[in-house]
Design an enzyme around this catalytic site. Structure first.
Site, short mmCIF file in Angstrom:
data_model
loop_
_atom_site.label_atom_id
_atom_site.label_comp_id
_atom_site.label_asym_id
_atom_site.label_seq_id
_atom_site.Cartn_x
_atom_site.Cartn_y
_atom_site.Cartn_z
N HIS A 198 26.77 60.38 21.56
CA HIS A 198 26.28 61.77 21.63
C HIS A 198 27.09 62.54 22.68
O HIS A 198 27.30 62.03 23.78
CB HIS A 198 24.80 61.77 22.01
N CYS A 236 26.76 66.62 17.49
CA CYS A 236 25.61 67.45 17.87
C CYS A 236 26.09 68.88 18.04
O CYS A 236 26.76 69.22 19.02
CB CYS A 236 24.96 66.94 19.16
N HIS A 263 23.58 65.86 14.43
CA HIS A 263 22.46 66.61 14.99
C HIS A 263 22.75 68.08 14.70
O HIS A 263 23.71 68.62 15.24
CB HIS A 263 22.38 66.44 16.51
N ASP A 308 18.10 69.07 15.13
CA ASP A 308 17.88 68.76 16.54
C ASP A 308 16.86 69.76 17.07
O ASP A 308 16.13 70.38 16.30
CB ASP A 308 19.24 68.82 17.26
N HIS A 309 16.82 69.94 18.38
CA HIS A 309 15.82 70.82 19.00
C HIS A 309 15.56 72.11 18.22
O HIS A 309 16.49 72.74 17.73
CB HIS A 309 16.29 71.26 20.39
N TYR A 322 10.97 69.45 20.33
CA TYR A 322 10.62 68.57 19.22
C TYR A 322 9.28 68.90 18.57
O TYR A 322 8.56 68.01 18.12
CB TYR A 322 10.69 67.10 19.66
#
Ligand code: CS2
Ligand code: MN
Length: 346
Positions: A198, A236, A263, A308-309, A322
């Site tokens: 990551h 990501c 991501h 992702d977020h 999340y």
């Protein structure tokens, strides 16, 4: 693409029953946060998580994160023992059918934000980062573990780690990463696992700590250092997209054969080193998610992908980034984009 969502286990207010209502989900991304960095993910612990997911009809598609200890990153007496434990965990995961393993190599801290619930104009909240606000952190009392972090720290621990990491510098951190990869990639190859590094989040140095997974040149060097498909990358878009200099579609194309996990996240850049997270929809931010997916699909990348977020919507309470609502909306958007590309190429 293999569509997934992350689930944090018993710490996660989002239940597997709730995840079940998300259409077109191919699997779940999860980890074993109770096992500290340096420890072994035993067959029994892996089996318990695998079974829990299976009871809800889910495959455990990606392990995220298998934490890398500070002894490995910074160099310490337990290094070899921790590398051996990491290899054992890899073999144990592979035996349970988990063949993508996400990890990071950020010293001391995993991802960081300066605001975990910034109110946005639309009434939702999102996590934000303002570089100048790093000065406001007071580490004398330590730092609590953030979601997905391997651990929290006392003030004294942090002071010692900061000192070691700052003295190390980027070049030696790179050497430690390549030594780690030289040891674990052959094990991953043999076990049929793809490792997925990551990137740094945010992708620049924080607190004068070295960071080496922040841009195309750094990533290229790491992938070349141990040139194997098992030495893969987590692409990501939120982490890399916070830096305007990262051309994400170009990076997606360049690294396609080595991208093992995606991501998908969007950010709005508000300064050279300031941003906040936003919806996945392209109108909301600065990340060209469509461009990234286009390049990945054109290159035939078919790997696990997760939103992702996201923002916190309609009063949802969840682990920052999340909440299920915005991630589920984001997933639907990503599924639509991918389906359209697939149809147009058929
Ligand atoms: C973060 C991290 O960007 C992200 O996905 O939420 O928790 C990330 O998963 C880890 O840094 C990966 O090791
Ligand atoms: Mn990420």
């Amino acid at each position: 693409m293999i569509f997934t969502l992350r689930w944090f286990g018993h710490e996660d207010p989002v239940s597997l029953t709730a995840l079940r209502q998300v259409a077109g989900l191919d699997g779940v991304v999860s980890g074993l946060p109770d096992i500290l960095a340096g420890g072994v993910w035993t067959p029994a612990a892996i089996e318990a998580r695998r079974r829990e997911l299976a009871e809800h009809g889910f495959a455990w598609t990606v392990a995220e994160s298998l934490p890398v200890s500070e002894a490995i990153k910074l160099g310490g007496p337990e290094r070899d023992e921790h590398v051996a434990a990491w290899c054992t965990s890899l073999r144990n995961l592979a035996a349970a059918g988990v063949r993508t393993v996400c990890y990071n190599f950020m010293p001391v801290f995993d991802w960081i934000r300066t605001d975990f619930a910034l109110p946005l104009a639309d009434g939702s909240t999102a996590m934000a980062y303002a570089h100048a606000d790093l000065a406001r952190f007071d580490f004398s009392a330590g730092m609590e573990r953030l979601a997905a972090w391997a651990q929290g720290y006392t003030g004294a621990e942090l002071e010692a780690l900061f000192r070691r990491a700052r003295a190390l510098g980027e070049e030696r951190l790179f050497e430690h990463l390549t030594a780690f990869l030289a040891a674990v990639v052959p094990v991953a190859e043999e076990a049929g696992v793809r490792l997925a590094l990551h990137p740094d989040d945010p992708p620049w140095p924080i607190f004068d700590l070295p960071r080496i997974v922040s841009d195309a040149a750094g990533i290229e060097r790491i992938l070349q250092a141990v040139d194997s498909p098992a030495n893969g990358l987590t692409f990501c878009t939120g982490a890399l997209g916070a830096a305007a200099g990262n051309d994400l579609p170009a990076m997606a194309e360049a690294f396609a054969p080595r991208i093992a996990f995606v991501h998908a996240r969007n950010v709005r850049r508000t300064g050279a080193r300031d941003f906040h997270e936003v919806a996945h929809h392209p109108s909301a931010g600065d990340v060209d998610l469509v461009g990234v997916l286009e390049r990945l699909m054109a290159a035939g990348v078919d790997v696990p992908l997760r939103p992702d977020h996201g923002r916190m919507l309609w009063g949802e309470q969840a682990i920052p980034g999340y909440g299920l609502r915005d991630r589920a909306i984001g997933l639907g958007y990503l599924q639509g984009v991918v389906a359209a590309f697939e149809r147009s190429r058929a």
